[in-house]
Design an enzyme around this catalytic site. Structure first.
Site, mmCIF file in Angstrom:
data_model
loop_
_atom_site.group_PDB
_atom_site.id
_atom_site.type_symbol
_atom_site.label_atom_id
_atom_site.label_comp_id
_atom_site.label_asym_id
_atom_site.label_seq_id
_atom_site.Cartn_x
_atom_site.Cartn_y
_atom_site.Cartn_z
ATOM 1 N N SER A 64 -9.694 2.854 -2.539
ATOM 2 C CA SER A 64 -10.797 2.790 -3.499
ATOM 3 C C SER A 64 -11.500 1.443 -3.446
ATOM 4 O O SER A 64 -12.715 1.349 -3.634
ATOM 5 C CB SER A 64 -10.273 3.040 -4.916
ATOM 6 O OG SER A 64 -9.643 4.300 -5.002
ATOM 7 N N THR A 66 -0.905 7.843 -0.068
ATOM 8 C CA THR A 66 -0.799 8.846 -1.121
ATOM 9 C C THR A 66 -1.982 9.803 -1.023
ATOM 10 O O THR A 66 -2.906 9.599 -0.246
ATOM 11 C CB THR A 66 -0.811 8.166 -2.491
ATOM 12 O OG1 THR A 66 -1.977 7.326 -2.563
ATOM 13 C CG2 THR A 66 0.420 7.302 -2.694
ATOM 14 N N GLU A 79 -7.943 11.320 0.017
ATOM 15 C CA GLU A 79 -9.192 11.918 -0.472
ATOM 16 C C GLU A 79 -10.268 10.886 -0.785
ATOM 17 O O GLU A 79 -11.460 11.130 -0.545
ATOM 18 C CB GLU A 79 -8.907 12.763 -1.715
ATOM 19 C CG GLU A 79 -8.428 11.944 -2.917
ATOM 20 C CD GLU A 79 -7.509 12.688 -3.852
ATOM 21 O OE1 GLU A 79 -7.367 12.236 -4.999
ATOM 22 O OE2 GLU A 79 -6.913 13.715 -3.451
ATOM 23 N N GLU A 80 -9.869 9.698 -1.310
ATOM 24 C CA GLU A 80 -10.873 8.701 -1.665
ATOM 25 C C GLU A 80 -11.645 8.210 -0.437
ATOM 26 O O GLU A 80 -12.800 7.802 -0.534
ATOM 27 C CB GLU A 80 -10.226 7.518 -2.384
ATOM 28 C CG GLU A 80 -9.696 7.829 -3.779
ATOM 29 C CD GLU A 80 -10.793 8.132 -4.789
ATOM 30 O OE1 GLU A 80 -11.924 7.618 -4.625
ATOM 31 O OE2 GLU A 80 -10.523 8.890 -5.735
ATOM 32 N N GLY A 134 3.660 0.005 -3.592
ATOM 33 C CA GLY A 134 5.011 0.530 -3.689
ATOM 34 C C GLY A 134 5.029 2.039 -3.813
ATOM 35 O O GLY A 134 4.121 2.726 -3.353
ATOM 36 N N HIS A 164 8.736 3.714 0.291
ATOM 37 C CA HIS A 164 10.028 4.306 0.620
ATOM 38 C C HIS A 164 9.937 5.221 1.824
ATOM 39 O O HIS A 164 10.876 5.294 2.628
ATOM 40 C CB HIS A 164 10.593 5.089 -0.571
ATOM 41 C CG HIS A 164 11.985 5.580 -0.328
ATOM 42 N ND1 HIS A 164 12.245 6.861 0.102
ATOM 43 C CD2 HIS A 164 13.181 4.944 -0.402
ATOM 44 C CE1 HIS A 164 13.549 7.001 0.267
ATOM 45 N NE2 HIS A 164 14.141 5.857 -0.039
ATOM 46 N N GLY A 170 15.013 -2.182 -11.199
ATOM 47 C CA GLY A 170 15.711 -1.364 -10.221
ATOM 48 C C GLY A 170 14.836 -0.409 -9.440
ATOM 49 O O GLY A 170 15.344 0.410 -8.672
ATOM 50 N N LYS A 207 17.513 -0.002 6.051
ATOM 51 C CA LYS A 207 16.091 0.250 6.305
ATOM 52 C C LYS A 207 15.424 -0.918 7.030
ATOM 53 O O LYS A 207 14.389 -0.748 7.672
ATOM 54 C CB LYS A 207 15.381 0.533 4.974
ATOM 55 C CG LYS A 207 15.915 1.780 4.289
ATOM 56 C CD LYS A 207 15.422 1.902 2.857
ATOM 57 C CE LYS A 207 16.077 3.098 2.155
ATOM 58 N NZ LYS A 207 15.708 3.167 0.719
#
Length: 352
Positions: free
Chosen positions: A95, A117, A122-123, A276, A281, A307, A322
């Site tokens: 955006s 995401t 879409e943006e 994040g 992840h 956490g 990771k």
């Protein structure tokens, strides 16, 4: 009894503690002196060199630049293969004006794969159909709602842009469903996945301003495990009523196999993650499949005390496998629009 002409010995001992000798390799704090640039323009490299030993987050930005340049420079001694670089960013980054930097990175093939995401997908297309405007973080939500304006931080997007997106995307969904149904039972049966949907939309937008147009052109996979969590999800929801009983099917399992396989087969893996949540992840967990990435740069302002994975520092990712035990990593606690242009200027764009 202390002499009236001398401070108490206990106070002297507490304040004037003797220091150990600093090791020869200890880095001194350095200061950015603009006098050095008198008579010539100041470059992005000047700022980097002046900031990297300044301390605090300036030094973290400097570490991010060093790590990314190491990702770029590495070559497998046997095959000559480069680092597989996973770039992740949240929807607000698209955006904002950072979209242009992401587009440039993809246009010039500087990254191997993207994770974003639904909004981050879409943006990008919506910006090809209508403009996003500056507003204020304190803009009144009720007033904006009455005017059909949607706020993203200190930006606003007219709701008409989403209506234009519906007009553009629904006929494409129609065609995709038609192709899916026509292919059933054939050798070339179509199995849509989020990455295939994004690839198709990148082709259909046919607009060089789009990140995903260039991802389509350069065959760079874009993964979005939460594809339905946004306007695209709204369109897919409405589409089911239009086409019932037929329905577009989107397979997330094929995509998780695809991104994990990319990580497993990488000679060396690097993560650059802005923000994040699921994007952070998803990349890190793919790198777990190869027992960790060799390099990681996190850029976000989330804290670790609750956490959450969003706020987790690289050391936590090492505990999960990771990031490799000896992996090179940094977390930059800076809002990404503030620092990522400087980082890219001193890494990928340095030789542009």
């Amino acid at each position: 009894m202390a002499s009236p002409n001398h401070p108490p010995a206990a106070a002297t001992d507490a304040v004037l503690v003797k220091s150990v000798e600093m090791p020869k390799e200890a880095q001194k704090v350095e200061e950015l002196d603009f006098n050095k640039f008198k008579g010539r323009p100041i470059t992005a490299e000047d700022l980097y060199n002046g900031m990297k030993h300044m301390g605090f987050q300036a030094t973290s930005v400097g570490e991010a630049i060093r790590i990314i340049n190491d990702m770029r420079a590495w070559r497998d001694p046997e095959t000559g293969e480069k680092t597989t670089i996973f770039l992740g960013y949240t929807s607000n980054m698209i955006s904002s004006g950072l979209r242009g930097i992401f587009r440039w990175l993809v246009e010039h093939k500087h990254v191997s794969a993207i994770v974003s995401t639904a909004g981050g997908i879409e943006e990008d297309f919506i910006k090809c159909l209508g403009d996003t405007y500056l507003s204020s973080f304190s803009a009144n939500g009720a007033d904006l709602r009455k005017k059909g304006l949607n706020r993203i931080g200190n930006l606003v997007v007219p709701n008409d842009n989403y209506c234009a997106f519906e007009d553009w995307v629904v006929p494409i969904l129609d065609k995709m469903l038609e192709e899916q149904e026509a292919s059933k039972g054939t050798e070339n049966e179509i199995n849509w996945t989020p990455s295939k949907v994004i690839h198709r939309l990148g082709k259909e937008i046919n607009d060089a301003r789009s990140v995903y147009y260039w991802a389509y052109k350069n065959d760079i996979p874009v993964f979005c495990p939460a594809l339905t969590d946004g306007s695209l999800g709204d369109m897919l929801y409405f589409h089911t009523f239009k086409t019932s009983p037929q329905q577009l099917k989107i397979d997330i399992v094929e995509d998780i196999r695809r991104i994990n396989t990319m990580a497993v087969r990488a000679k060396r893996a690097g993560m650059i993650i802005l923000g994040g949540g699921v994007i952070k992840h998803h990349i890190a967990n793919a790198c777990l499949m190869r027992n960790g990435a060799e390099s990681a740069v996190y850029i976000n302002t989330a804290q670790e005390f609750d956490g959450s994975d969003a706020g987790a520092r690289p050391e936590e990712a090492i505990s999960w496998g990771k990031i490799k035990l000896d992996g090179d990593h940094v977390k930059v606690y800076v809002e990404a629009t503030t620092c990522f242009p400087l980082i890219v200027a001193n890494t990928f764009a340095k030789d542009a």
